[in-house]
Design a protein around this motif. Structure first.
Motif, PDB file in Angstrom:
ATOM      1  N   MET A 130      -6.710  -1.134   0.566  1.00 12.87           N
ATOM      2  CA  MET A 130      -5.561  -2.635   0.971  1.00 12.87           C
ATOM      3  C   MET A 130      -5.287  -2.884  -0.487  1.00 12.87           C
ATOM      4  O   MET A 130      -5.611  -2.629  -1.520  1.00 12.87           O
ATOM      5  CB  MET A 130      -7.102  -3.315   1.180  1.00 12.87           C
ATOM      6  N   ILE A 131      -4.022  -3.567  -0.027  1.00  9.23           N
ATOM      7  CA  ILE A 131      -3.998  -4.335  -1.373  1.00  9.23           C
ATOM      8  C   ILE A 131      -5.059  -5.161  -2.265  1.00  9.23           C
ATOM      9  O   ILE A 131      -5.629  -6.017  -1.382  1.00  9.23           O
ATOM     10  CB  ILE A 131      -2.385  -4.482  -1.328  1.00  9.23           C
ATOM     11  N   GLU A 132      -4.078  -5.776  -3.304  1.00  9.87           N
ATOM     12  CA  GLU A 132      -5.245  -5.950  -3.902  1.00  9.87           C
ATOM     13  C   GLU A 132      -5.718  -7.845  -3.162  1.00  9.87           C
ATOM     14  O   GLU A 132      -4.109  -8.150  -2.927  1.00  9.87           O
ATOM     15  CB  GLU A 132      -5.026  -6.443  -5.278  1.00  9.87           C
ATOM     16  N   SER A 133      -6.608  -8.036  -3.291  1.00 11.20           N
ATOM     17  CA  SER A 133      -7.096  -9.369  -2.828  1.00 11.20           C
ATOM     18  C   SER A 133      -7.249 -10.802  -3.276  1.00 11.20           C
ATOM     19  O   SER A 133      -6.827 -10.265  -4.472  1.00 11.20           O
ATOM     20  CB  SER A 133      -8.338  -9.510  -2.413  1.00 11.20           C
ATOM     21  N   PRO A 134      -6.150 -11.211  -3.221  1.00  8.93           N
ATOM     22  CA  PRO A 134      -5.965 -12.228  -3.756  1.00  8.93           C
ATOM     23  C   PRO A 134      -7.576 -13.413  -4.293  1.00  8.93           C
ATOM     24  O   PRO A 134      -7.723 -13.807  -5.452  1.00  8.93           O
ATOM     25  CB  PRO A 134      -5.446 -13.625  -2.955  1.00  8.93           C
ATOM     26  N   VAL A 135      -8.346 -13.418  -3.447  1.00  7.91           N
ATOM     27  CA  VAL A 135     -10.100 -13.502  -4.033  1.00  7.91           C
ATOM     28  C   VAL A 135     -10.987 -12.164  -3.746  1.00  7.91           C
ATOM     29  O   VAL A 135     -10.928 -11.936  -2.695  1.00  7.91           O
ATOM     30  CB  VAL A 135     -10.269 -14.845  -3.465  1.00  7.91           C
ATOM     31  N   LEU A 155      -3.141 -28.375   1.417  1.00 10.20           N
ATOM     32  CA  LEU A 155      -2.933 -27.535   1.608  1.00 10.20           C
ATOM     33  C   LEU A 155      -2.069 -28.392   2.840  1.00 10.20           C
ATOM     34  O   LEU A 155      -1.453 -27.371   3.348  1.00 10.20           O
ATOM     35  CB  LEU A 155      -4.481 -27.061   2.771  1.00 10.20           C
ATOM     36  N   THR A 160      -1.473   1.658  -3.699  1.00 10.63           N
ATOM     37  CA  THR A 160      -1.997   1.504  -4.211  1.00 10.63           C
ATOM     38  C   THR A 160      -3.506   2.408  -3.521  1.00 10.63           C
ATOM     39  O   THR A 160      -3.034   3.852  -2.655  1.00 10.63           O
ATOM     40  CB  THR A 160      -2.982   1.080  -2.895  1.00 10.63           C
ATOM     41  N   ASP A 201     -14.442 -11.655  -2.160  1.00 11.82           N
ATOM     42  CA  ASP A 201     -15.083 -11.247  -1.268  1.00 11.82           C
ATOM     43  C   ASP A 201     -16.346 -12.488  -1.859  1.00 11.82           C
ATOM     44  O   ASP A 201     -16.338 -13.922  -0.987  1.00 11.82           O
ATOM     45  CB  ASP A 201     -16.786 -10.330  -1.030  1.00 11.82           C
ATOM     46  N   ASP A 213       0.695  -1.176  -0.081  1.00 11.53           N
ATOM     47  CA  ASP A 213      -0.228  -0.037  -0.122  1.00 11.53           C
ATOM     48  C   ASP A 213       1.236   1.704  -0.274  1.00 11.53           C
ATOM     49  O   ASP A 213       0.508   2.128  -1.050  1.00 11.53           O
ATOM     50  CB  ASP A 213      -1.054   0.130   0.972  1.00 11.53           C
ATOM     51  N   GLU A 256     -16.273 -14.779  -4.075  1.00 13.70           N
ATOM     52  CA  GLU A 256     -15.544 -15.864  -4.898  1.00 13.70           C
ATOM     53  C   GLU A 256     -15.092 -16.835  -3.232  1.00 13.70           C
ATOM     54  O   GLU A 256     -15.232 -18.174  -3.402  1.00 13.70           O
ATOM     55  CB  GLU A 256     -14.382 -15.737  -4.978  1.00 13.70           C
ATOM     56  N   ILE A 257     -15.288 -15.864  -2.123  1.00 13.62           N
ATOM     57  CA  ILE A 257     -14.747 -17.117  -1.160  1.00 13.62           C
ATOM     58  C   ILE A 257     -15.364 -18.014  -0.332  1.00 13.62           C
ATOM     59  O   ILE A 257     -17.288 -17.794  -0.607  1.00 13.62           O
ATOM     60  CB  ILE A 257     -14.364 -16.047   0.211  1.00 13.62           C
ATOM     61  N   GLU A 258     -15.805 -19.370  -0.535  1.00 12.31           N
ATOM     62  CA  GLU A 258     -16.156 -20.893  -0.274  1.00 12.31           C
ATOM     63  C   GLU A 258     -16.711 -20.509   1.156  1.00 12.31           C
ATOM     64  O   GLU A 258     -16.428 -19.858   1.963  1.00 12.31           O
ATOM     65  CB  GLU A 258     -15.701 -22.622  -0.625  1.00 12.31           C
ATOM     66  N   ALA A 259     -17.482 -20.368   1.178  1.00 14.57           N
ATOM     67  CA  ALA A 259     -18.679 -20.391   2.821  1.00 14.57           C
ATOM     68  C   ALA A 259     -17.834 -21.679   3.542  1.00 14.57           C
ATOM     69  O   ALA A 259     -18.035 -21.692   4.669  1.00 14.57           O
ATOM     70  CB  ALA A 259     -20.095 -20.829   2.802  1.00 14.57           C
ATOM     71  N   VAL A 260     -18.202 -22.902   2.515  1.00 15.49           N
ATOM     72  CA  VAL A 260     -17.745 -24.311   3.841  1.00 15.49           C
ATOM     73  C   VAL A 260     -15.922 -24.295   3.587  1.00 15.49           C
ATOM     74  O   VAL A 260     -15.530 -24.143   2.947  1.00 15.49           O
ATOM     75  CB  VAL A 260     -17.538 -25.172   1.916  1.00 15.49           C
ATOM     76  N   ASN A 261     -15.851 -24.615   4.895  1.00 17.96           N
ATOM     77  CA  ASN A 261     -14.593 -25.211   5.127  1.00 17.96           C
ATOM     78  C   ASN A 261     -14.419 -26.627   5.331  1.00 17.96           C
ATOM     79  O   ASN A 261     -14.812 -27.584   5.729  1.00 17.96           O
ATOM     80  CB  ASN A 261     -14.688 -25.065   7.048  1.00 17.96           C
TER      81      ASN A 261
END
Lengths: 376, 288
Positions: B1-6, B256, A200, B8, A180, B10-15
């Motif tokens: 904030m820096i660019e998020s990898p995903v 993982l 940013t 919101d 940032d 797109e994040i699966e609700a499932v763990n």
């Protein structure tokens, strides 16, 4: 640098305060015993002002540097990994209810971190872990939930450590992406200031709030020169040409036996590595045996049980465990994630109790590669 | 904030690390040390449980941990799910003590499947050693229920002794299916055993294979699979026609945790079923 600003040390304090007002938990380098580590910092007085570090294979020492310098060290002992990917985390608790079970899933991390003083190699490490934890069908939601909230203040390196080889891995010493705000600390003829650059819009907005003046061309040149000088002082290197193939072709090289004679399989290298991501799970029950919990904990491919199954152990020898670590880091990582797993920070070299230097191991293998032997 | 990898959304609700709870309907002992849990299939992430032959679940025993266990039921039967489990460690011992109505945790199904569609129109050679028959049973069910789509089916199975044979009734039934052959061998016979004695690879001398049009599916101890694919290669099958299912230590099942790595492969998500050329060069090396 298109829009660079000159910021005095009190601007750095203002930056911290602003982030704290925005509910960020500010994390940065601070003294912890005889080392610098990343931890919560309240103000710039928590920074390791006046300290620098000497690092060599198996060696990490703090020594006095320039009394004014906030970021005069090379790299703290631990990386940022432990904040985004906690070493120990509860996954769920579960309790017995007659014959059935009731499960209570642990919440994903809610912390909102501002990282102060991220080095260029560490920015690369974070972007590598982004790939590791966000690949394919299944992702680490806890990592992603913490990761998307971070605010990153990078600080360009002004001191090259003896274990650094970021120039070989093309990750540093200057921050180029994923921050940032990037700062360069300048100490020049009694003058002490930072050159701040936004990466940013959020970074831009905060710089504006601090209200520094535009940097002059000379000041910008001085900042560029800091990074250039640091790069010029990096002495360690690793030849990365064809490295993934080189290691994949040399799984039975005699050097693995050689390094196994020195390696204690302690796993320090994997703990301090900013990209190593292996984990295990632990289960525990309370004394009544009615309530159980499950935790995820960092693990290391050097542990005896890592590849153990009920019928046997796939990696008993230290040789096979060191080979797994190094070939994963520098070779199969590329197959898996499209990038090398090494950013050239040199932590594994400093924190190896017997001073094993992966660049030396690679060099030894390259010098007597089976492929090269064939060609001779 | 820096660019998020995903983003919101797109994040699966499932763990993927949280098991679904499932009740045991029946426990059947197949041998002295191997049992089958018949389970009421739970909803997985809100959807009915379904799987492809060759896939596995992470099976959780209360307070003790998980084991990666292949699914051994018929994928066409959506109302039941079976795991055949060899009692060897802490978790499998705990699972062996469970009774009807007890609850376990399940995560899955994970991993790759046997190449059913590729086998359509071809002969199929199944070679199993010991508990290795369990991950192959779903594919055998499917081959037989879709019998006309495949050529000759040969099932070669080896166990330690006659008392260690799994699924004896079904083996008998399968041998009666048209154009299907079941040949069994044991390492050590007993007074009642009139069948073959020896290793699985010895059974190849009793069968004829149309090598260019055969798909082989092999599962058993690694050493058994190695001798089997070498024998298949000698009989003219190319590496591309041979599939094996591998085992490694697994903690997450979803790529993982890093435990199951085999060179560049994650056994949990790139396998457990591999086409031989994907792993062959590494199987020849020790402690990969």
């Amino acid at each position: 640098m298109t829009s660079a600003f000159r910021m005095n040390p009190d601007g750095l304090q203002r930056l911290l305060a602003l982030l704290q007002q925005m509910d960020y938990e500010t994390i940065g380098p601070t003294m912890s015993g005889d080392a610098i580590t990343y931890d919560r910092i309240a103000s710039i007085s928590d920074l390791p002002v006046g300290w620098t570090d000497e690092q060599a294979p198996g060696i990490y020492r703090l020594v006095r540097g320039d009394d004014r310098e906030y970021f005069g060290y090379t790299l703290p002992a631990q990386s940022w990994k432990r904040f985004l990917y906690p070493p120990f985390r509860k996954l769920f608790s579960i309790k017995k209810n007659g014959k059935s079970l009731e499960l209570d899933e642990a919440e994903s991390g809610t912390a909102k971190y501002a990282f102060i003083g991220v080095r260029a190699c560490e920015l690369s490490a974070i972007s590598i872990q982004d790939k590791v934890f966000n690949l394919g069908e299944y992702r680490d939601d806890n990592y992603l939930s913490l990761r998307k909230k971070i605010f990153v203040v990078a600080v360009n390196c002004s001191h090259a450590g003896d274990n650094c080889f970021c120039t070989s891995m093309k990750t540093g010493p200057g921050a180029k992406h994923d921050f940032d705000i990037a700062l360069t600390e300048i100490l020049k003829e009694g003058d002490h200031y930072f050159i701040a650059e936004a990466g940013t819009e959020a970074g831009s907005a905060i710089i504006e709030m601090i209200g520094p003046g535009k940097a002059t061309d000379d000041e910008i040149a001085a900042a560029d020169n800091v990074v250039r000088e640091t790069a010029a002082h990096i002495t360690k290197s690793m030849d990365t040409r064809g490295l993934p193939e080189l290691l994949a072709d040399n799984l039975e090289h005699s050097q693995w036996e050689d390094v196994a004679k020195r390696c204690l399989t302690c796993g320090n290298c994997t703990m301090v590595c900013p990209t190593c991501f292996c984990s295990t799970v632990e289960d525990a029950t309370d004394l009544s045996g009615q309530v159980a919990e499950r935790f995820r904990r960092w693990d290391s491919c050097f542990t005896m049980d890592f590849a153990k199954v009920s019928g046997g152990n796939f990696r008993i020898s230290p040789k096979s465990r060191y080979r797994q670590w190094l070939t994963h880091k520098l070779s199969s990582w590329v197959d898996q994630f499209g990038v090398s797993g090494c950013v050239g920070c040199g932590r594994c070299i400093a924190w190896c109790p017997v001073g094993i230097d992966l660049t030396a191991e690679v060099k030894a293998i390259r010098g007597t590669s089976v492929k090269q032997e064939k060609e001779v | 904030m820096i660019e998020s990898p995903v983003a919101d959304n797109e994040i699966e609700a499932v763990n993927a690390m949280t098991p679904a709870l499932a009740a045991i309907r029946r426990v059947t002992w197949e041998t002295d040390d191997t049992f089958t849990l018949l389970i009421d299939p739970p909803l997985m992430n809100g959807r009915p449980f379904s799987f492809r032959p060759g896939q596995f679940n992470m099976v959780y025993a209360f307070g003790l941990g998980e084991s990666a266990i292949s699914i051994s039921s018929d994928p066409a039967k959506s109302n039941s799910l079976a795991h055949t489990i060899h009692r060897v460690g802490t978790v499998t011992s705990a699972l062996s003590r469970l009774r009807r109505g007890d609850t376990i945790g399940l995560r899955g199904p994970f991993g790759t499947a046997w190449p059913l569609e590729e086998a359509v129109g071809k002969d199929v050679c199944i070679a199993a050693g010991g508990i290795g028959l369990a991950p192959l049973r779903p594919v055998i069910y499917t081959l037989i229920s879709r019998r006309k789509e495949f050529g000759r089916i040969v099932i070669l199975y080896g166990a330690r002794s006659p008392l260690d044979l799994l699924y004896r009734v079904e083996l008998e039934e399968w041998s009666k299916v048209p154009n299907t052959e079941v040949i069994i061998t044991v390492d050590r016979g007993d007074s009642s055993w009139k069948g073959h004695i020896g290793v699985v690879t010895a059974l190849f001398s009793y069968i004829k294979m149309d090598s260019p049009s055969t798909i082989a599916m092999v599962c058993g101890p690694e050493i058994m699979m190695k001798y089997t694919y070498e024998e298949l290669e000698r009989r003219g099958l190319s590496q591309e026609q041979i599939y094996i299912s591998m085992e490694r230590n697994m903690k997450c099942g979803v790529g993982l945790c890093g435990h199951c790595q085999f060179g560049p492969r994650f056994i949990c998500k790139d396998g457990p079923v591999f086409r031989l050329p994907q792993v062959r060069h590494l199987l020849d090396k020790k402690e990969i």
